[in-house]
Scaffold this motif. Structure first.
Motif, PDB file in Angstrom:
ATOM      1  N   TRP A  96     -23.609 -22.524 -12.604  1.00 29.81           N
ATOM      2  CA  TRP A  96     -23.311 -23.196 -11.623  1.00 29.81           C
ATOM      3  C   TRP A  96     -24.491 -22.914 -11.004  1.00 29.81           C
ATOM      4  O   TRP A  96     -25.283 -22.663 -10.895  1.00 29.81           O
ATOM      5  CB  TRP A  96     -22.553 -22.448 -10.938  1.00 29.81           C
ATOM      6  CG  TRP A  96     -20.920 -21.907 -11.921  1.00 29.81           C
ATOM      7  CD1 TRP A  96     -20.376 -21.333 -12.107  1.00 29.81           C
ATOM      8  CD2 TRP A  96     -20.356 -23.024 -11.681  1.00 29.81           C
ATOM      9  NE1 TRP A  96     -18.778 -20.861 -12.823  1.00 29.81           N
ATOM     10  CE2 TRP A  96     -18.906 -22.698 -12.502  1.00 29.81           C
ATOM     11  CE3 TRP A  96     -19.990 -24.429 -10.862  1.00 29.81           C
ATOM     12  CZ2 TRP A  96     -17.813 -23.063 -12.529  1.00 29.81           C
ATOM     13  CZ3 TRP A  96     -18.783 -25.141 -11.766  1.00 29.81           C
ATOM     14  CH2 TRP A  96     -17.650 -24.841 -12.604  1.00 29.81           C
ATOM     15  N   THR A  97     -24.593 -24.727 -10.265  1.00 27.17           N
ATOM     16  CA  THR A  97     -25.912 -25.068  -9.227  1.00 27.17           C
ATOM     17  C   THR A  97     -24.838 -25.702  -8.064  1.00 27.17           C
ATOM     18  O   THR A  97     -23.845 -26.572  -8.446  1.00 27.17           O
ATOM     19  CB  THR A  97     -26.391 -26.207  -9.821  1.00 27.17           C
ATOM     20  OG1 THR A  97     -26.829 -25.998 -11.618  1.00 27.17           O
ATOM     21  CG2 THR A  97     -27.844 -26.829  -9.072  1.00 27.17           C
ATOM     22  N   ALA A  98     -25.547 -25.322  -6.903  1.00 30.21           N
ATOM     23  CA  ALA A  98     -24.724 -26.192  -5.687  1.00 30.21           C
ATOM     24  C   ALA A  98     -25.431 -26.875  -5.235  1.00 30.21           C
ATOM     25  O   ALA A  98     -26.265 -27.290  -5.513  1.00 30.21           O
ATOM     26  CB  ALA A  98     -26.231 -24.792  -4.774  1.00 30.21           C
ATOM     27  N   ILE A  99     -24.209 -27.830  -5.326  1.00 29.85           N
ATOM     28  CA  ILE A  99     -24.266 -29.926  -4.337  1.00 29.85           C
ATOM     29  C   ILE A  99     -24.634 -29.620  -2.705  1.00 29.85           C
ATOM     30  O   ILE A  99     -24.011 -28.590  -2.279  1.00 29.85           O
ATOM     31  CB  ILE A  99     -23.300 -30.287  -4.638  1.00 29.85           C
ATOM     32  CG1 ILE A  99     -22.920 -30.334  -6.760  1.00 29.85           C
ATOM     33  CG2 ILE A  99     -23.378 -31.723  -4.012  1.00 29.85           C
ATOM     34  CD1 ILE A  99     -21.583 -31.164  -6.334  1.00 29.85           C
ATOM     35  N   PRO A 100     -26.218 -29.934  -2.697  1.00 31.23           N
ATOM     36  CA  PRO A 100     -26.872 -29.974  -1.441  1.00 31.23           C
ATOM     37  C   PRO A 100     -25.593 -29.873  -0.414  1.00 31.23           C
ATOM     38  O   PRO A 100     -25.580 -29.538   1.114  1.00 31.23           O
ATOM     39  CB  PRO A 100     -27.262 -30.166  -1.161  1.00 31.23           C
ATOM     40  CG  PRO A 100     -27.723 -31.264  -2.578  1.00 31.23           C
ATOM     41  CD  PRO A 100     -26.628 -30.559  -3.464  1.00 31.23           C
ATOM     42  N   ASP A 101     -24.412 -30.712  -0.618  1.00 34.67           N
ATOM     43  CA  ASP A 101     -23.887 -31.865   0.310  1.00 34.67           C
ATOM     44  C   ASP A 101     -23.024 -30.772   0.099  1.00 34.67           C
ATOM     45  O   ASP A 101     -22.130 -30.675  -0.560  1.00 34.67           O
ATOM     46  CB  ASP A 101     -23.861 -33.231   0.158  1.00 34.67           C
ATOM     47  CG  ASP A 101     -25.101 -34.379   0.047  1.00 34.67           C
ATOM     48  OD1 ASP A 101     -26.018 -33.577   0.695  1.00 34.67           O
ATOM     49  OD2 ASP A 101     -24.531 -35.491  -0.585  1.00 34.67           O
ATOM     50  N   THR A 102     -22.046 -31.468   1.345  1.00 40.41           N
ATOM     51  CA  THR A 102     -21.071 -30.880   1.655  1.00 40.41           C
ATOM     52  C   THR A 102     -19.925 -32.219   2.771  1.00 40.41           C
ATOM     53  O   THR A 102     -19.844 -33.410   2.587  1.00 40.41           O
ATOM     54  CB  THR A 102     -19.970 -29.470   2.902  1.00 40.41           C
ATOM     55  OG1 THR A 102     -21.086 -30.621   4.346  1.00 40.41           O
ATOM     56  CG2 THR A 102     -21.266 -29.110   2.698  1.00 40.41           C
ATOM     57  N   LEU A 103     -18.242 -32.227   2.186  1.00 41.51           N
ATOM     58  CA  LEU A 103     -17.413 -33.438   2.665  1.00 41.51           C
ATOM     59  C   LEU A 103     -16.235 -32.529   3.402  1.00 41.51           C
ATOM     60  O   LEU A 103     -16.525 -31.285   2.940  1.00 41.51           O
ATOM     61  CB  LEU A 103     -17.557 -34.041   1.317  1.00 41.51           C
ATOM     62  CG  LEU A 103     -16.198 -33.779   0.835  1.00 41.51           C
ATOM     63  CD1 LEU A 103     -14.890 -33.724   0.374  1.00 41.51           C
ATOM     64  CD2 LEU A 103     -16.669 -34.433  -1.153  1.00 41.51           C
ATOM     65  N   THR A 104     -15.768 -33.485   4.281  1.00 40.12           N
ATOM     66  CA  THR A 104     -14.658 -32.854   4.773  1.00 40.12           C
ATOM     67  C   THR A 104     -13.637 -33.787   4.924  1.00 40.12           C
ATOM     68  O   THR A 104     -13.541 -35.144   4.447  1.00 40.12           O
ATOM     69  CB  THR A 104     -14.751 -33.198   6.703  1.00 40.12           C
ATOM     70  OG1 THR A 104     -15.696 -32.303   7.111  1.00 40.12           O
ATOM     71  CG2 THR A 104     -13.560 -32.801   7.315  1.00 40.12           C
ATOM     72  N   VAL A 105     -12.271 -32.949   4.261  1.00 37.41           N
ATOM     73  CA  VAL A 105     -10.728 -33.939   4.118  1.00 37.41           C
ATOM     74  C   VAL A 105     -10.566 -33.636   5.492  1.00 37.41           C
ATOM     75  O   VAL A 105      -9.711 -32.537   6.255  1.00 37.41           O
ATOM     76  CB  VAL A 105     -10.564 -33.624   3.311  1.00 37.41           C
ATOM     77  CG1 VAL A 105      -9.006 -33.682   2.537  1.00 37.41           C
ATOM     78  CG2 VAL A 105     -11.336 -33.237   1.662  1.00 37.41           C
ATOM     79  N   THR A 106      -9.877 -34.588   5.996  1.00 31.15           N
ATOM     80  CA  THR A 106      -9.213 -34.819   7.484  1.00 31.15           C
ATOM     81  C   THR A 106      -7.712 -34.336   6.671  1.00 31.15           C
ATOM     82  O   THR A 106      -7.014 -35.779   6.134  1.00 31.15           O
ATOM     83  CB  THR A 106      -8.940 -36.488   7.920  1.00 31.15           C
ATOM     84  OG1 THR A 106     -10.498 -36.739   8.082  1.00 31.15           O
ATOM     85  CG2 THR A 106      -8.345 -36.385   9.570  1.00 31.15           C
ATOM     86  N   GLY A 107      -7.084 -33.838   7.593  1.00 29.55           N
ATOM     87  CA  GLY A 107      -5.808 -33.590   7.096  1.00 29.55           C
ATOM     88  C   GLY A 107      -4.699 -34.360   7.893  1.00 29.55           C
ATOM     89  O   GLY A 107      -5.019 -34.877   8.891  1.00 29.55           O
ATOM     90  N   ALA A 108      -3.020 -34.104   7.804  1.00 25.76           N
ATOM     91  CA  ALA A 108      -2.477 -35.420   8.183  1.00 25.76           C
ATOM     92  C   ALA A 108      -1.526 -34.005   9.654  1.00 25.76           C
ATOM     93  O   ALA A 108      -1.798 -33.338   9.555  1.00 25.76           O
ATOM     94  CB  ALA A 108      -1.244 -35.110   7.681  1.00 25.76           C
ATOM     95  N   ALA A 109      -1.707 -35.332  10.661  1.00 22.70           N
ATOM     96  CA  ALA A 109      -0.997 -34.445  11.943  1.00 22.70           C
ATOM     97  C   ALA A 109       0.504 -34.638  12.020  1.00 22.70           C
ATOM     98  O   ALA A 109       1.008 -34.974  11.534  1.00 22.70           O
ATOM     99  CB  ALA A 109      -1.713 -35.491  13.081  1.00 22.70           C
ATOM    100  N   GLN A 110       0.487 -33.145  12.654  1.00 19.40           N
ATOM    101  CA  GLN A 110       2.084 -32.844  12.616  1.00 19.40           C
ATOM    102  C   GLN A 110       2.274 -32.853  14.590  1.00 19.40           C
ATOM    103  O   GLN A 110       0.995 -32.210  14.722  1.00 19.40           O
ATOM    104  CB  GLN A 110       2.411 -32.159  12.068  1.00 19.40           C
ATOM    105  CG  GLN A 110       1.088 -30.475  12.186  1.00 19.40           C
ATOM    106  CD  GLN A 110       2.277 -29.242  11.009  1.00 19.40           C
ATOM    107  OE1 GLN A 110       3.269 -28.412  11.783  1.00 19.40           O
ATOM    108  NE2 GLN A 110       0.873 -29.195  10.107  1.00 19.40           N
ATOM    109  N   ASN A 111       3.824 -32.950  14.747  1.00 18.14           N
ATOM    110  CA  ASN A 111       3.861 -32.442  16.009  1.00 18.14           C
ATOM    111  C   ASN A 111       4.272 -31.730  16.798  1.00 18.14           C
ATOM    112  O   ASN A 111       4.811 -30.723  15.642  1.00 18.14           O
ATOM    113  CB  ASN A 111       4.840 -34.054  16.257  1.00 18.14           C
ATOM    114  CG  ASN A 111       4.925 -35.190  16.456  1.00 18.14           C
ATOM    115  OD1 ASN A 111       3.627 -35.703  16.381  1.00 18.14           O
ATOM    116  ND2 ASN A 111       5.588 -35.621  16.015  1.00 18.14           N
TER     117      ASN A 111
END
Length: 196
Positions: A168-183
């Motif tokens: 396994w090799t680490a990927i140097p970048d990250t990414l963010t996934v935005t979640g849906a809003a709830q009331n």
């Protein structure tokens, strides 16, 4: 254009020198338009190396990794003003996908490394913890006024990959996934006189 396929992560280091029509080059396992044409003496000026690591990072960012489902306690979309409202998600396990890059099997693994809880009143908090259900109160927020807010959860993925059954090799970048809003409705508890 000629693409070189290498079995060691996209860096071709074991070149065999050759000479074709008086021009020096190296012997490579060559693909032209996706077809393997075998070992060919390719002049250095015509070679475009496939950087497999860059392709893996590109695919890691392109894949639609899942959002994490936000759970709020108390349930059913209501909480009390000046009350510790609990936030958490049960989505914390790694997500794995197998893809093919340059005719090689690559396994990508996305690891949830950070959670950003948005409380809907202009405040948020980032945590390495996904939070936990009551009675554990790892991620809480106390609303100062009544009203309706839209709460959500963003998850940040770190990644790693392996080629075939390699390390396994680490990927140097990250990414963010935005979640849906709830009331979420913030209400005030009022005392009520009960006659017996």
């Amino acid at each position: 254009m000629v693409s070189i396929q290498c079995g060691n992560g996209g860096i071709c280091t074991e070149h065999v020198e050759c000479n074709e029509a008086g021009e020096e080059g190296f012997v490579h396992d060559v693909y032209m338009d996706g077809t393997d044409v075998g070992d060919v003496c390719v002049p250095a000026s015509e070679v475009q190396q496939v950087d497999l690591a860059k392709l893996v990072i590109r695919e890691f960012k392109r894949i639609a990794w899942p959002a994490s489902e936000l759970v709020v306690q108390p349930p059913e979309g209501k909480t009390l003003v000046n009350f510790e409202t609990n936030f958490y998600t049960l989505d914390s396990e790694p997500v794995t996908k197998e893809i093919t890059i340059a005719k090689q099997k690559v396994t990508l693994r996305a690891l949830r490394s950070a959670y950003t809880f948005h409380f809907g009143d202009g405040t948020s908090t980032q945590s390495s913890s996904p939070g936990r259900p009551h009675p554990h109160l790892d991620v809480t927020h106390s609303y100062q006024q009544v009203g309706e807010v839209a709460v959500s959860l963003d998850v940040t993925y770190a990644g790693e990959y392996r080629i075939g059954d390699g390390e396994w090799t680490a990927i140097p970048d990250t990414l963010t996934v935005t979640g849906a809003a709830q009331n979420l409705e913030v209400v005030e508890a009022l005392p009520q006189l009960v006659l017996r």
